[in-house]
Write an enzyme that holds these catalytic residues in place. Sequence first.
Site, PDB file in Angstrom:
ATOM      1  N   GLY A 137     -50.735  -6.636   3.665  1.00 35.26           N
ATOM      2  CA  GLY A 137     -50.103  -5.561   2.887  1.00 35.26           C
ATOM      3  C   GLY A 137     -51.084  -4.670   2.153  1.00 35.26           C
ATOM      4  O   GLY A 137     -50.761  -3.526   1.804  1.00 35.26           O
ATOM      5  N   ASP A 194     -45.280   5.634   0.460  1.00 31.09           N
ATOM      6  CA  ASP A 194     -45.176   4.287   1.039  1.00 31.09           C
ATOM      7  C   ASP A 194     -44.883   4.353   2.547  1.00 31.09           C
ATOM      8  O   ASP A 194     -45.466   3.586   3.331  1.00 31.09           O
ATOM      9  CB  ASP A 194     -44.050   3.482   0.366  1.00 31.09           C
ATOM     10  CG  ASP A 194     -44.488   2.888  -0.969  1.00 31.09           C
ATOM     11  OD1 ASP A 194     -45.700   2.698  -1.176  1.00 31.09           O
ATOM     12  OD2 ASP A 194     -43.606   2.604  -1.803  1.00 31.09           O
ATOM     13  N   GLY A 227     -36.340  -2.100  -1.938  1.00 32.19           N
ATOM     14  CA  GLY A 227     -36.947  -0.773  -2.003  1.00 32.19           C
ATOM     15  C   GLY A 227     -38.006  -0.540  -0.946  1.00 32.19           C
ATOM     16  O   GLY A 227     -38.031   0.518  -0.304  1.00 32.19           O
ATOM     17  N   LYS A 239     -38.978   2.989  -8.958  1.00 31.53           N
ATOM     18  CA  LYS A 239     -39.102   3.946  -7.853  1.00 31.53           C
ATOM     19  C   LYS A 239     -37.808   4.738  -7.614  1.00 31.53           C
ATOM     20  O   LYS A 239     -37.857   5.914  -7.281  1.00 31.53           O
ATOM     21  CB  LYS A 239     -39.498   3.223  -6.567  1.00 31.53           C
ATOM     22  CG  LYS A 239     -40.934   2.723  -6.575  1.00 31.53           C
ATOM     23  CD  LYS A 239     -41.302   2.121  -5.238  1.00 31.53           C
ATOM     24  CE  LYS A 239     -42.722   1.598  -5.256  1.00 31.53           C
ATOM     25  NZ  LYS A 239     -43.155   1.061  -3.978  1.00 31.53           N
ATOM     26  N   GLY A 273     -35.790  -8.444   4.845  1.00 28.88           N
ATOM     27  CA  GLY A 273     -35.614  -7.884   3.499  1.00 28.88           C
ATOM     28  C   GLY A 273     -34.955  -6.513   3.567  1.00 28.88           C
ATOM     29  O   GLY A 273     -35.050  -5.810   4.594  1.00 28.88           O
ATOM     30  N   ALA A 274     -34.261  -6.147   2.481  1.00 35.26           N
ATOM     31  CA  ALA A 274     -33.564  -4.851   2.448  1.00 35.26           C
ATOM     32  C   ALA A 274     -33.689  -4.220   1.063  1.00 35.26           C
ATOM     33  O   ALA A 274     -32.783  -3.531   0.601  1.00 35.26           O
ATOM     34  CB  ALA A 274     -32.100  -5.040   2.837  1.00 35.26           C
ATOM     35  N   LEU A 323     -53.197  -3.699  -8.244  1.00 26.89           N
ATOM     36  CA  LEU A 323     -54.565  -3.509  -7.730  1.00 26.89           C
ATOM     37  C   LEU A 323     -54.930  -2.026  -7.703  1.00 26.89           C
ATOM     38  O   LEU A 323     -56.062  -1.667  -7.396  1.00 26.89           O
ATOM     39  CB  LEU A 323     -54.663  -4.061  -6.298  1.00 26.89           C
ATOM     40  CG  LEU A 323     -54.491  -5.567  -6.112  1.00 26.89           C
ATOM     41  CD1 LEU A 323     -54.585  -5.931  -4.635  1.00 26.89           C
ATOM     42  CD2 LEU A 323     -55.546  -6.332  -6.903  1.00 26.89           C
ATOM     43  N   SER A 324     -53.964  -1.161  -8.021  1.00 28.49           N
ATOM     44  CA  SER A 324     -54.198   0.282  -7.883  1.00 28.49           C
ATOM     45  C   SER A 324     -55.333   0.795  -8.772  1.00 28.49           C
ATOM     46  O   SER A 324     -56.127   1.627  -8.313  1.00 28.49           O
ATOM     47  CB  SER A 324     -52.904   1.059  -8.142  1.00 28.49           C
ATOM     48  OG  SER A 324     -51.989   0.795  -7.107  1.00 28.49           O
TER      49      SER A 324
HETATM   50  P1  NDP Z   1     -37.102  -5.529  -3.999  1.00 28.49           P
HETATM   51  O1  NDP Z   1     -36.876  -6.345  -5.214  1.00 28.49           O
HETATM   52  O2  NDP Z   1     -36.509  -4.165  -3.908  1.00 28.49           O
HETATM   53  O3  NDP Z   1     -36.537  -6.369  -2.717  1.00 28.49           O
HETATM   54  C1  NDP Z   1     -36.795  -7.736  -2.583  1.00 28.49           C
HETATM   55  C2  NDP Z   1     -36.268  -8.258  -1.236  1.00 28.49           C
HETATM   56  O4  NDP Z   1     -36.637  -9.636  -1.134  1.00 28.49           O
HETATM   57  C3  NDP Z   1     -34.747  -8.194  -1.089  1.00 28.49           C
HETATM   58  O5  NDP Z   1     -34.424  -7.946   0.252  1.00 28.49           O
HETATM   59  C4  NDP Z   1     -34.327  -9.626  -1.481  1.00 28.49           C
HETATM   60  O6  NDP Z   1     -33.118 -10.050  -0.895  1.00 28.49           O
HETATM   61  C5  NDP Z   1     -35.459 -10.421  -0.884  1.00 28.49           C
HETATM   62  N1  NDP Z   1     -35.607 -11.724  -1.526  1.00 28.49           N
HETATM   63  C6  NDP Z   1     -36.067 -11.980  -2.772  1.00 28.49           C
HETATM   64  N2  NDP Z   1     -36.060 -13.306  -3.013  1.00 28.49           N
HETATM   65  C7  NDP Z   1     -35.577 -13.899  -1.897  1.00 28.49           C
HETATM   66  C8  NDP Z   1     -35.347 -15.256  -1.520  1.00 28.49           C
HETATM   67  N3  NDP Z   1     -35.606 -16.274  -2.350  1.00 28.49           N
HETATM   68  N4  NDP Z   1     -34.859 -15.512  -0.293  1.00 28.49           N
HETATM   69  C9  NDP Z   1     -34.602 -14.485   0.567  1.00 28.49           C
HETATM   70  N5  NDP Z   1     -34.806 -13.190   0.286  1.00 28.49           N
HETATM   71  C10 NDP Z   1     -35.290 -12.904  -0.936  1.00 28.49           C
HETATM   72  O7  NDP Z   1     -38.678  -5.498  -3.797  1.00 28.49           O
HETATM   73  P2  NDP Z   1     -39.560  -4.422  -2.988  1.00 28.49           P
HETATM   74  O8  NDP Z   1     -38.914  -4.180  -1.672  1.00 28.49           O
HETATM   75  O9  NDP Z   1     -39.860  -3.255  -3.841  1.00 28.49           O
HETATM   76  O10 NDP Z   1     -40.944  -5.218  -2.809  1.00 28.49           O
HETATM   77  C11 NDP Z   1     -41.035  -6.345  -1.947  1.00 28.49           C
HETATM   78  C12 NDP Z   1     -42.501  -6.752  -1.777  1.00 28.49           C
HETATM   79  O11 NDP Z   1     -43.220  -5.706  -1.123  1.00 28.49           O
HETATM   80  C13 NDP Z   1     -43.211  -6.995  -3.120  1.00 28.49           C
HETATM   81  O12 NDP Z   1     -44.034  -8.131  -2.982  1.00 28.49           O
HETATM   82  C14 NDP Z   1     -44.050  -5.743  -3.299  1.00 28.49           C
HETATM   83  O13 NDP Z   1     -45.222  -5.974  -4.059  1.00 28.49           O
HETATM   84  C15 NDP Z   1     -44.396  -5.413  -1.857  1.00 28.49           C
HETATM   85  N6  NDP Z   1     -44.750  -3.999  -1.658  1.00 28.49           N
HETATM   86  C16 NDP Z   1     -45.971  -3.738  -1.089  1.00 28.49           C
HETATM   87  C17 NDP Z   1     -46.347  -2.439  -0.859  1.00 28.49           C
HETATM   88  C18 NDP Z   1     -47.687  -2.204  -0.235  1.00 28.49           C
HETATM   89  O14 NDP Z   1     -48.218  -1.093  -0.332  1.00 28.49           O
HETATM   90  N7  NDP Z   1     -48.245  -3.191   0.442  1.00 28.49           N
HETATM   91  C19 NDP Z   1     -45.505  -1.289  -1.209  1.00 28.49           C
HETATM   92  C20 NDP Z   1     -44.231  -1.676  -1.778  1.00 28.49           C
HETATM   93  C21 NDP Z   1     -43.887  -3.001  -1.993  1.00 28.49           C
HETATM   94  P3  NDP Z   1     -31.684  -9.762  -1.627  1.00 28.49           P
HETATM   95  O15 NDP Z   1     -31.321  -8.368  -1.250  1.00 28.49           O
HETATM   96  O16 NDP Z   1     -30.802 -10.798  -1.041  1.00 28.49           O
HETATM   97  O17 NDP Z   1     -31.914  -9.941  -3.105  1.00 28.49           O
END
Ligand code: NDP
Length: 292
Positions: free
Chosen positions: A258, A117, A144, A81, A141-142, A31-32
């Site tokens: 978000g 961020d 990025g 990132k 979640g853990a 959306l940026s």
């Molecule tokens: P990452 O891929 O780095 O992390 C994804 C996380 O989701 C991990 O903790 C992963 O767990 C978990 N996860 C994924 N699938 C599952 C599942 N089926 N069950 C349980 N846990 C799950 O992604 P990001 O952190 O970069 O991004 C996450 C979201 O945040 C995205 O939707 C992104 O668009 C959004 N975002 C929004 C921003 C904003 O400005 N609003 C800025 C940055 C991100 P595991 O470690 O076990 O794989």
Amino acid sequence: MSEGKSDTGTARVSGTTRVVGILGEPINHTLSPRMHNAAFAELGLDYVYVPFRATKQTLREAIKSIRTMGVVGFNVTVPFKEDCLRLLERTSDTARAIGAVNTIYLSDGRLVGENTDAPGFHQALLAHGFRPRGKRVLVIGAGGSARAVVHSLVATGAADIVIANRTAAKARKLARQLGGEAANIRTADLEILDDFDFLATRQLVVNSTSVGLGGGAFLDYDADSTPDDCVHFDLAYAEGPTPFLKLAEKAERPTIDGRHMLVHQGALAFKLFTGRKAPVEVMAKAIGIASR
Ligand code: NDP
């Protein structure tokens, strides 16, 4: 219609137009461009913001285009990132502490990496009247984005931060890198998401996973167990409420979409790209939310 504006909110492109971009893969969903082009149009700036699909192999060259082609700068999204950190000539303390860059720009001739961020998350909280100092928080979640969130919460004095993640080792690593127990960070597995006694102590719950965005349900999370005024913040965003926010809304808990974080991180990047204060209201409207 004033000079530099178009009725579509898209900047006019001419021989003098300057380019800002976003690097990611996939990039179709971003959306940026909508948000930044609306801001350029509003201020009558001769800039255009475009998406660029990069790969791990082309990332270095793409960043160099700031020098070779006069690109003003880039935002960076999944999955680059972290990779960007080692490709730049200078990185801010925040970017290094988080271990990720989301904004690249040229300063005094050097390629600089920043992370907006974390402050974007904080500003979105403040805009909704929530101050993290002394608060008890659950971060789901853990990945990025969780790194930016936890960094911000530690920096702004949250009293108790619990990170719950599917892969426990990743949560532990994140907690350790951002200060561990000395920084009030603990970890848990996802079973804690329906633990009444624990949830009853939370004042803020942040979802930093994208679970459910593809159309499925969110995790087994019991929003009803949280206090009535517990704020639910979903980093993941869609055109309307996400599965996580729908659970919170059903329990009548306050929510933060978000897109508010997206706007605030974007506004900070806009200032780095153009030197101008971003028109936050216009940017918010361009992506379908009311500015806060
Ligand atoms: P990452 O891929 O780095 O992390 C994804 C996380 O989701 C991990 O903790 C992963 O767990 C978990 N996860 C994924 N699938 C599952 C599942 N089926 N069950 C349980 N846990 C799950 O992604 P990001 O952190 O970069 O991004 C996450 C979201 O945040 C995205 O939707 C992104 O668009 C959004 N975002 C929004 C921003 C904003 O400005 N609003 C800025 C940055 C991100 P595991 O470690 O076990 O794989």
